[in-house]
Design an enzyme around this catalytic site. Structure first.
Site, PDB file in Angstrom:
ATOM      1  N   GLY A  65     162.865  45.057  30.080  1.00 58.85           N
ATOM      2  CA  GLY A  65     162.035  45.964  30.866  1.00 58.85           C
ATOM      3  C   GLY A  65     160.670  46.075  30.217  1.00 58.85           C
TER       4      GLY A  65
ATOM      5  N   GLN B  21     152.517  49.735  28.329  1.00 59.50           N
ATOM      6  CA  GLN B  21     152.789  48.922  27.136  1.00 59.50           C
ATOM      7  C   GLN B  21     151.825  47.748  27.009  1.00 59.50           C
ATOM      8  OE1 GLN B  21     157.232  48.739  28.052  1.00 59.50           O
ATOM      9  NE2 GLN B  21     157.253  48.734  25.824  1.00 59.50           N
TER      10      GLN B  21
ATOM     11  N   CYS C 295     162.827  49.393  21.704  1.00 62.54           N
ATOM     12  CA  CYS C 295     161.602  49.382  22.511  1.00 62.54           C
ATOM     13  C   CYS C 295     160.644  48.347  21.949  1.00 62.54           C
ATOM     14  CB  CYS C 295     160.958  50.772  22.482  1.00 62.54           C
ATOM     15  SG  CYS C 295     159.463  50.865  23.474  1.00 62.54           S
ATOM     16  N   LEU C 296     160.075  47.546  22.837  1.00 61.28           N
ATOM     17  CA  LEU C 296     159.121  46.518  22.407  1.00 61.28           C
ATOM     18  C   LEU C 296     157.910  47.146  21.723  1.00 61.28           C
ATOM     19  CD1 LEU C 296     159.149  44.220  25.568  1.00 61.28           C
ATOM     20  CD2 LEU C 296     160.254  43.774  23.369  1.00 61.28           C
TER      21      LEU C 296
ATOM     22  N   HIS D 140     164.223  54.493  30.869  1.00 59.92           N
ATOM     23  CA  HIS D 140     163.407  54.199  29.681  1.00 59.92           C
ATOM     24  C   HIS D 140     161.974  53.843  30.098  1.00 59.92           C
ATOM     25  CE1 HIS D 140     162.830  52.338  25.545  1.00 59.92           C
ATOM     26  NE2 HIS D 140     161.845  51.787  26.231  1.00 59.92           N
ATOM     27  N   GLU D 141     161.856  52.998  31.132  1.00 58.26           N
ATOM     28  CA  GLU D 141     160.511  52.589  31.575  1.00 58.26           C
ATOM     29  C   GLU D 141     159.768  53.763  32.206  1.00 58.26           C
ATOM     30  OE1 GLU D 141     159.765  50.003  30.220  1.00 58.26           O
ATOM     31  OE2 GLU D 141     161.739  49.114  29.950  1.00 58.26           O
TER      32      GLU D 141
ATOM     33  N   HIS E  39     158.033  55.717  29.683  1.00 59.28           N
ATOM     34  CA  HIS E  39     156.737  55.132  29.294  1.00 59.28           C
ATOM     35  C   HIS E  39     155.624  55.605  30.229  1.00 59.28           C
ATOM     36  CE1 HIS E  39     157.565  52.445  25.975  1.00 59.28           C
ATOM     37  NE2 HIS E  39     158.581  51.878  26.613  1.00 59.28           N
TER      38      HIS E  39
HETATM   39 ZN   LIG Z   1     160.061  50.825  25.659  1.00 57.54          ZN
END
Ligand SMILES: [Zn+2]
Length: 165
Positions: free
Chosen positions: A47, A52, A93-94, A135-136, A139
């Site tokens: 995702g 991000q 998380c990236l 989760h997204e 963000h």
């Molecule tokens: Zn994330």
């Protein structure tokens, strides 16, 4: 022309900004979504949210099975119903590399969103896909997993690529 974007890392200030709705569904949006797909797969994520990559707009892409061809894009997503049942899951998380956290979230959600052409989507999802979307969505609201995690695990590497969102 697709291009891989740089994923911002904590504590970059754009990661805590609240995203604004998308109003124009044009070729630029399509190109941005394609960049997000490519960036997500390149980073072994399942995702990715627009903040991000430094864009404070309500755009997310997901691919819960991490399979090319199964990716989806949701624009202006709003959760319309959350199940009372919650489940604790491990998330990475990236934008927060090297960390995973146990986070309790509703098991199932209903949501309304638009696709990249502006068509309305109404869906119910459960399990891991529901977790990825939540989760997204965090963000898009400037929330990172470190903001509501109860436990942290500093790991050498995140073994399973499907834990990176
Ligand atoms: Zn994330």
């Amino acid at each position: 022309m697709m291009s891989i974007q740089n994923v911002l890392k904590y504590p970059h200030p754009l990661l805590t900004r609240i995203s604004v709705p998308v109003k124009v569904f044009d070729l630029k949006l399509l190109e941005l979504v394609n960049d997000m797909f490519e960036t997500m797969y390149t980073e072994d994520g399942v995702g990715l949210a627009a903040p991000q990559i430094g864009i404070s707009k309500q755009i997310m892409v997901i691919s819960p099975n991490a399979k090319s061809g199964q990716e989806r894009a949701f624009i202006n997503l709003e959760i319309t119903h959350r199940s009372k049942d919650e489940e604790v899951g491990i998330e990475g998380c990236l934008s927060v590399p090297g960390f995973t956290a146990e986070i309790s979230r509703p098991v199932a959600i209903q949501f309304e969103a638009q696709d990249v052409k502006g068509n309305t989507i109404n869906e119910e999802v459960r399990g891991f896909a529901a977790r990825v979307i939540q989760h997204e969505l965090d963000h898009l609201n400037g929330i990172l997993l470190i903001d509501h995690a109860r436990f942290f695990h500093k790991g050498k590497t995140l073994k399973a690529s499907h834990h990176r969102l």
